[in-house]
Write an enzyme that holds these catalytic residues in place. Sequence first.
Site, PDB file in Angstrom:
ATOM      1  N   GLU A 170      -1.455  -9.744  -2.304  1.00  0.00           N
ATOM      2  CA  GLU A 170      -1.215  -8.718  -3.320  1.00  0.00           C
ATOM      3  C   GLU A 170       0.268  -8.482  -3.585  1.00  0.00           C
ATOM      4  O   GLU A 170       0.648  -7.887  -4.572  1.00  0.00           O
ATOM      5  CB  GLU A 170      -1.904  -7.401  -2.939  1.00  0.00           C
ATOM      6  CG  GLU A 170      -1.308  -6.722  -1.720  1.00  0.00           C
ATOM      7  CD  GLU A 170      -2.098  -5.476  -1.314  1.00  0.00           C
ATOM      8  OE1 GLU A 170      -3.141  -5.201  -1.902  1.00  0.00           O
ATOM      9  OE2 GLU A 170      -1.634  -4.801  -0.392  1.00  0.00           O
ATOM     10  N   SER A 171       1.110  -8.962  -2.674  1.00  0.00           N
ATOM     11  CA  SER A 171       2.546  -8.847  -2.894  1.00  0.00           C
ATOM     12  C   SER A 171       3.008  -9.737  -4.037  1.00  0.00           C
ATOM     13  O   SER A 171       4.174  -9.674  -4.428  1.00  0.00           O
ATOM     14  CB  SER A 171       3.289  -9.201  -1.610  1.00  0.00           C
ATOM     15  OG  SER A 171       2.832 -10.428  -1.089  1.00  0.00           O
TER      16      SER A 171
END
Lengths: 298, 263
Positions: free
Chosen positions: B64-65
């Site tokens: 998700e980064s």
Amino acid sequence: MRDAVAELVRDGDTVAIEGFTHLICFAAGHEIIRQRKRDLTLCRLTPDVIYDQMVGAGVASKLVFSWLGNPGVGSLHAIRRRIERSDPEPLEVEEYSHFGMVCRYVAGASNLPFFPIRSYFESDLPQANPRIVPVKSPFGDGSVYAVPPLHPDVAVIHAQRADPAGDTQIWGLLGCQKEAAFAADRVMVVCEELVDESVIRRDPNRTVVPGLIVDAVVVEPKACHPSYAQGYYDRDNRFYLEWDTVARDPATFHAWLREWVFGLESHAEYVEKLGAERWAELAPGEAWSDPVNYGRYA
Amino acid sequence: MVGPGQLRSIRLTRTAYSSSEMMIVVSARQLAGERVCFVGVGPPNIACNLAKMTVSPDLELVYESGVFGSVPARLPLSIGDPTLVTGSVQVTSMFELFAYYLQGGLIDVGFLGASQIDRYGNINTTVIGDYAAPMVRLPGSGGACEIAINAKKVFVIMPQSKRSFVDRIDFITSPGHLGGARPAEWGAGPSVVVTGLGVYRFGAATGEMELASLHPGVTLEEVRDSTGWELRVSEDLEETAPPSELELRLIREELDPRGAYTR
């Protein structure tokens, strides 16, 4: 750093020090603590250790966030004390999901009244936060949820390099720094290296924030510790692990602040105090990208 | 010279495994045939990397980064570790990651953890107790709420006890099968829950969790004692195959040599 924080961050401001794990400008947070700013609303997707330090130090009265934790380790104890026990005073919270927070910056940056996303259905989050609201598509294709724009008074963006005009280049994880910067009224850029404008112009695809929207450029190497700057230094996982013990007890928490924030004049002193050996451990090694040809077209 | 006593102890350490190693191995096996996986940090991260080395070499890891096609050279200790970036296929803004990859429907499996889960796979990671005056303030959604809705499938990996497997969760952070069914326009929702005691799947008609497999040495009674509702048990209840020597070697020597998540 001292002048930039004094001038750009005012008591009562909404402040966003962004950076998703990467490029979190701890040095700016420490300077805000050192100048004893008050009543700030702190915004970040992941409050991380930096906001644990700031909230525990008493600079903030409100937190706007989407994931509250010490990444890879556990809890943020100073923040939890304030939320769970109002110790030493209550902390107001306004809570979203990651995508919700990102889209709040997008709406703020694009001058939109809200941003629609496919999230929050059947979750209790809209009940906990009345600013997450269901809306029907004007085109009849079902419903989505709307989140409101976020307009920080100040955004602090850390970068690998910037030129004196504030043109700022980042590589590695991009998080939502661009969105936060364009959404903010005032932008403070902190960089590892100050470079000539020609360096920026030779690689314009890497520019995330243009000087056009930047109010101050601060050159502060290693300002992200214990977070990291891709290609400059590694994340100091030992610090994140140790923070769990430090923050658990208010006495050790405040002793840490006295030693590492109030006891130091500047981030340069912090870097020196940490010691050459620790910095050597955090050296990233080398992995270069290949240059590309932009063409001359003259 | 190695005496017989030493030999025996070597054999014992080879075959013995921790509960988290079991959870990781079982989760990895569930990823056979999957293509794009949204990875969580900690045990899910080890499970996804193990799957890539064993049952699912073409698995693409999405973090998700903002990273797609990550090939971490060391165990990432956070979801934004720099090792995820170096050598990856793409680094995007978080907006693009969530909007184009997740909401755009490219994620086959999303991995979630949970502090509390109910029989329908609804998940709480927000608070224990009342929201306004919580007994325990948990991390909150992060990306979990939108992953739970938009990923094609959701795998849950969590420790099991009467405190985590509850009849009624204190807060719905991420919706599962709601009261038994979910809207057709969402992803399919939770399909597997892996705990230290067993593997659970969800009844197609009921949307309710069913014990599908018991880990070696775990009794049905133990599982019932660690579940806050009357648990459904599959008619074809199996025993989970224990971790193989290869799986354990990969975890211990390559994925988590310091035992950060597995001991």
